[in-house]
Design a protein around this motif. Structure first.
Motif, mmCIF file in Angstrom:
data_model
loop_
_atom_site.group_PDB
_atom_site.id
_atom_site.type_symbol
_atom_site.label_atom_id
_atom_site.label_comp_id
_atom_site.label_asym_id
_atom_site.label_seq_id
_atom_site.Cartn_x
_atom_site.Cartn_y
_atom_site.Cartn_z
ATOM 1 N N PHE A 232 0.946 -1.317 -0.145
ATOM 2 C CA PHE A 232 0.180 0.197 0.056
ATOM 3 C C PHE A 232 0.865 1.334 0.050
ATOM 4 N N TYR A 236 1.189 3.940 -3.235
ATOM 5 C CA TYR A 236 0.910 5.412 -2.724
ATOM 6 C C TYR A 236 2.021 6.212 -3.287
ATOM 7 N N PRO A 252 -1.082 9.392 3.881
ATOM 8 C CA PRO A 252 -2.581 9.664 4.073
ATOM 9 C C PRO A 252 -3.144 8.521 5.079
ATOM 10 N N ASP A 253 -3.957 8.987 5.647
ATOM 11 C CA ASP A 253 -4.620 7.934 6.695
ATOM 12 C C ASP A 253 -4.969 6.582 6.283
ATOM 13 N N ASP A 254 -5.517 6.460 5.015
ATOM 14 C CA ASP A 254 -6.095 5.186 4.648
ATOM 15 C C ASP A 254 -4.769 4.398 4.304
ATOM 16 N N VAL A 255 -3.836 4.896 3.952
ATOM 17 C CA VAL A 255 -2.763 4.098 3.467
ATOM 18 C C VAL A 255 -1.997 3.596 4.874
ATOM 19 N N THR A 257 -3.410 3.087 7.707
ATOM 20 C CA THR A 257 -4.497 2.084 8.216
ATOM 21 C C THR A 257 -4.539 0.689 7.532
ATOM 22 N N GLY A 258 -4.419 0.788 6.189
ATOM 23 C CA GLY A 258 -4.137 -0.383 5.301
ATOM 24 C C GLY A 258 -2.803 -0.964 5.531
ATOM 25 N N THR A 259 -1.740 -0.249 5.721
ATOM 26 C CA THR A 259 -0.424 -0.811 6.130
ATOM 27 C C THR A 259 -0.433 -1.360 7.464
ATOM 28 N N ARG A 260 -0.869 -0.834 8.209
ATOM 29 C CA ARG A 260 -0.986 -1.371 9.713
ATOM 30 C C ARG A 260 -1.887 -2.647 9.774
#
Ligand code: Q0Z
Length: 287
Positions: A232, A236, A252-255, A257-260
């Motif tokens: 992710f 990005y 960004p936050d969605d990246v 969250t997805g990476t975590r």
């Protein structure tokens, strides 16, 4: 009263402290590096995932080789370990053709003195896993070397023991991971010796930072594979056209969250332990 920990080293995403003459504290941060640059945005819990995974493998591979683990701290991202005299080489094992192994194969048909069959494509499985040691670069990238070059730096008996242990660890872990949907394409071990001269596995082991983890369900030889954990963030970075020089972009936050979620997924698949249970009690990975 215990002495204060003395900072003795920094890695890109980790810190090392001396607790006393015999013990070190290895602290994994939540920093992430992509394309060799440490980003300014952290991935929450990444340090705990890597620390817990490493401890899990240490606990499960004691029968193959001794290791430096003394204990986990309650924060879940700090490892107390025995202080060793580290070997002067990185002990890399490759089961698949990727990274510098693929580069060397394309240029010479061999990797670290292992002649390989012709016609292999990028990311192809190797006929059997190979030990491909590298020098420890202080700046820039490690350099792949063959046995003869390594023996200019260390004793043959210790080299042979490190090779045998590395191959046994890789076979054990890659079989375990493959049954859980993760391909460990390659991995890097660091060994040391204790005061009696015994080989001991140190550093972190079989984490996504010391290995290439690929999702088995997307595996398609013939080109580069997506990274299980970092894809992710990499996608990005490519999408926004970053030139891959310092400093990197903020994520960004969605990246984030997805990476975590991918780090946590790797932890849970490989350990069979719910990540929140590890956070509540890090010693869960040792039982
Ligand atoms: C690990 C590293 C880090 C910077 C030295 N058990 C050990 N005994 C002696 N030395 C080491 C270990 Cl693990 C050792 N590194 C790698 C880790 C920050 C460098 F967190 N260097």
């Amino acid at each position: 009263m215990p002495e204060a920990a003395v900072h003795v080293g920094s890695g890109k995403v980790r810190e090392l402290f001396a607790l006393d003459d015999e013990r070190l504290l290895l602290v994994a941060s939540d920093r992430i590096s992509t394309f060799d640059v440490v980003l300014s945005t952290e991935i929450p819990d990444k340090g705990r995932v890597l620390t817990g995974l490493s401890a899990f493998w240490f606990a499960r591979t004691k029968h193959l080789v001794r290791n430096h683990l003394v204990g986990l701290r309650d924060d879940g991202r700090s490892t107390e370990c025995r202080r060793l005299g580290m070997l002067p080489i990185e002990c890399v094992v490759r089961g698949y053709l990727s990274g510098s192994g693929w580069k060397d194969y394309r240029a010479t048909g061999a990797v670290c003195g292992h002649a390989l069959p012709s016609g292999l494509v990028e990311s192809a499985p190797l006929p059997e896993p190979i030990f491909t040691p590298a020098t420890k670069a202080t700046t820039g990238h490690d350099e792949n070397i063959d046995r003869e070059r390594a023996l200019e730096l260390m004793e043959p008996d210790l080299y042979d023991a490190a090779e045998r242990a590395s191959l046994a660890l890789y076979r054990f872990a890659s079989d375990h991971a493959r049954e859980r949907g993760i391909i460990i394409a390659d991995t890097k071990f660091e060994f040391g010796v204790d005061p009696e001269g015994q080989l001991i596995l140190g550093d972190e082991a079989l984490t996504p930072d010391s290995s290439r983890f690929w999702p088995a369900d997307a595996y398609e030889p013939g080109g580069p594979q997506p990274s299980f954990d970092k894809q992710f963030a990499r996608d990005y970075c490519e999408r926004i056209g970053w030139d891959k020089t310092y400093p990197g972009p903020e994520l960004p936050d969605d990246v984030v969250t997805g990476t975590r979620a991918r780090y946590v997924e790797a932890f849970e698949r490989l350990t069979g332990i719910v990540f929140d249970d590890y956070v509540a009690d890090p010693e869960a990975v040792l039982r």
